[in-house]
Design a protein around this motif. Structure first.
Motif, short mmCIF file in Angstrom:
data_model
loop_
_atom_site.label_atom_id
_atom_site.label_comp_id
_atom_site.label_asym_id
_atom_site.label_seq_id
_atom_site.Cartn_x
_atom_site.Cartn_y
_atom_site.Cartn_z
N MET A 23 37.96 -0.99 32.29
CA MET A 23 38.21 -1.94 31.76
C MET A 23 37.86 -3.76 31.09
O MET A 23 36.20 -3.76 32.12
N LEU A 24 37.49 -3.37 30.16
CA LEU A 24 36.62 -4.32 29.10
C LEU A 24 37.13 -6.11 29.64
O LEU A 24 37.81 -6.49 30.09
N LYS A 25 36.15 -6.83 30.30
CA LYS A 25 36.04 -7.88 31.43
C LYS A 25 35.91 -8.69 29.71
O LYS A 25 34.60 -8.87 29.55
N ILE A 26 36.86 -9.68 28.76
CA ILE A 26 36.33 -10.70 28.40
C ILE A 26 36.34 -11.74 29.10
O ILE A 26 37.59 -12.23 29.10
N TYR A 27 35.74 -12.82 29.09
CA TYR A 27 35.13 -14.00 29.70
C TYR A 27 36.19 -15.53 29.21
O TYR A 27 36.38 -16.30 29.46
N ARG A 28 36.66 -15.70 27.54
CA ARG A 28 37.30 -15.93 27.45
C ARG A 28 37.85 -15.31 25.57
O ARG A 28 37.64 -14.38 25.41
N PRO A 29 38.88 -16.38 25.01
CA PRO A 29 39.88 -15.25 24.26
C PRO A 29 38.91 -15.05 23.18
O PRO A 29 37.80 -15.65 22.62
N ILE A 30 38.85 -13.87 21.93
CA ILE A 30 37.47 -14.20 21.48
C ILE A 30 38.29 -12.97 20.29
O ILE A 30 39.55 -12.75 20.52
N GLY A 31 37.99 -13.31 19.33
CA GLY A 31 38.67 -11.84 18.05
C GLY A 31 37.79 -10.90 17.82
O GLY A 31 36.07 -11.74 17.57
N VAL A 32 37.63 -9.75 17.13
CA VAL A 32 36.67 -9.50 16.67
C VAL A 32 36.71 -8.28 15.40
O VAL A 32 38.44 -7.64 14.92
N LEU A 33 36.03 -8.59 14.14
CA LEU A 33 35.87 -8.48 12.96
C LEU A 33 35.29 -7.21 12.83
O LEU A 33 34.33 -6.78 13.10
N TRP A 34 35.43 -6.47 12.63
CA TRP A 34 35.42 -4.45 11.73
C TRP A 34 35.29 -4.74 10.33
O TRP A 34 35.69 -5.08 9.67
N ASP A 35 33.27 -4.54 10.07
CA ASP A 35 33.52 -4.17 8.72
C ASP A 35 33.90 -3.00 8.70
O ASP A 35 34.30 -2.23 9.61
N MET A 36 34.24 -2.23 7.65
CA MET A 36 35.14 -1.01 7.46
C MET A 36 33.92 0.32 6.71
O MET A 36 33.98 1.01 7.87
N ASP A 37 33.49 0.52 5.75
CA ASP A 37 32.35 1.57 4.81
C ASP A 37 31.44 0.79 6.00
O ASP A 37 30.36 -0.12 6.12
N GLY A 38 30.83 2.13 7.10
CA GLY A 38 29.22 2.55 7.52
C GLY A 38 29.98 2.00 9.18
O GLY A 38 28.71 2.11 10.05
N VAL A 39 30.37 1.60 8.93
CA VAL A 39 31.04 1.18 10.59
C VAL A 39 32.65 1.90 11.41
O VAL A 39 32.39 2.38 11.59
N LEU A 40 33.62 1.42 10.96
CA LEU A 40 34.62 2.91 10.95
C LEU A 40 34.60 4.25 10.68
O LEU A 40 34.80 5.01 11.16
N THR A 41 33.95 4.61 9.77
CA THR A 41 34.30 5.73 8.59
C THR A 41 32.13 5.54 7.82
O THR A 41 32.61 4.39 7.18
N ASP A 42 31.97 6.93 7.55
CA ASP A 42 31.07 7.31 6.99
C ASP A 42 31.70 7.06 5.62
O ASP A 42 31.50 8.39 5.10
N SER A 43 31.96 6.74 4.82
CA SER A 43 32.29 6.41 3.30
C SER A 43 31.12 6.66 2.26
O SER A 43 31.52 6.80 0.86
N GLY A 44 30.28 6.66 2.74
CA GLY A 44 29.32 5.53 1.41
C GLY A 44 28.27 6.82 0.15
O GLY A 44 28.89 6.36 -0.51
N GLU A 45 28.55 8.18 0.89
CA GLU A 45 28.02 9.58 -0.05
C GLU A 45 29.06 9.45 -0.75
O GLU A 45 29.38 9.23 -1.93
N ALA A 46 30.69 9.20 -0.65
CA ALA A 46 31.58 8.77 -1.53
C ALA A 46 31.25 7.65 -2.54
O ALA A 46 32.18 7.48 -4.14
N HIS A 47 30.97 6.94 -2.08
CA HIS A 47 30.87 5.63 -3.14
C HIS A 47 30.01 5.52 -3.52
O HIS A 47 29.74 5.35 -5.12
#
Length: 221
Positions: A1-25
């Motif tokens: 399991m991932l061990k995070i030593y202090r509270p953090i937040g994760v900020l995801w970009d979407m196009d090209g990170v979550l899914t490959d939507s580049g050609e559709a763009h």
């Protein structure tokens, strides 16, 4: 399991990170600009990928785009894009694993994208991952990346200072925005080569290659 030593937040970009939507763009930009009699090259598309519509059109016109131009040209582009992606998207390798890994570790997550809110809502719904995010943030009406305004808003909504946030990006303007904002950054080589992403703290070919130990070390101190 991932061990995070202090509270953090994760900020995801979407196009090209979550899914490959580049050609559709690219296709939807080309159709919209052709409709308006404006030339648009693939080279220019790659150069501006990750920017919001106002930034893209302002660079294309070599002047500030008007509100009507952004509404007419960008609006048609986004309508075409949302129609074209239906039933075509899937998560990029490793994305589902990392979304679940952060979720199981109790790490709040946000989408922080330059895309219009309608696109974010449509893509997150299409991918079936909405329950893994605490907030979905659009930077379409903010100062565009490389300005960190989108990331600052996402961090604020999650309740974290920028120094306690991890950005996951694929675009050079997004990596620069994270750096300007004082945030840690993982860059994925979906749309740009490694040499263009060296300002990130970690660069991987795909998120499936990302080592949990490297994330733990980023926030150990």
């Amino acid at each position: 399991m991932l061990k995070i030593y202090r509270p953090i937040g994760v900020l995801w970009d979407m196009d090209g990170v979550l899914t490959d939507s580049g050609e559709a763009h690219y296709i939807s930009w080309k159709k919209s600009l052709d409709h308006h009699g404006i030339r648009f090259s693939r080279e220019f598309f790659h150069k501006t990928f990750g920017m919001n519509n106002n930034g893209i059109l302002s660079l294309l016109f070599e002047r500030d785009a008007t509100e009507q131009e952004v509404g007419d040209i960008g609006g048609l582009k986004e309508e075409l894009f949302r129609k074209d992606i239906q039933g075509t998207l899937e998560l990029l390798p490793g994305v589902g694993q990392w979304l679940q890994r952060f979720h199981q570790a109790g790490v709040p997550q946000a989408v922080a994208s330059s895309a219009p809110q309608e696109n974010i809502d449509a893509i997150v719904a299409e991918l079936g991952i909405g329950d893994l995010f605490q907030t979905l943030v659009s930077g379409s009406k903010l100062s565009g990346k490389p300005d960190p305004a989108t990331f600052f808003l996402a961090a604020e909504r999650l309740g974290f200072a920028p120094i306690d946030c991890l950005v996951i990006e694929d675009a050079t303007v997004g990596v620069e925005a994270a750096r300007r904002g004082g945030m840690k950054c993982v860059a994925v080589c979906t749309t740009h080569p490694k040499d263009d992403l060296q300002d990130a703290d970690i660069v991987v070919d795909r998120l499936a290659d990302l080592n949990p130990n490297d994330i733990e070390l980023l926030f150990k101190n």
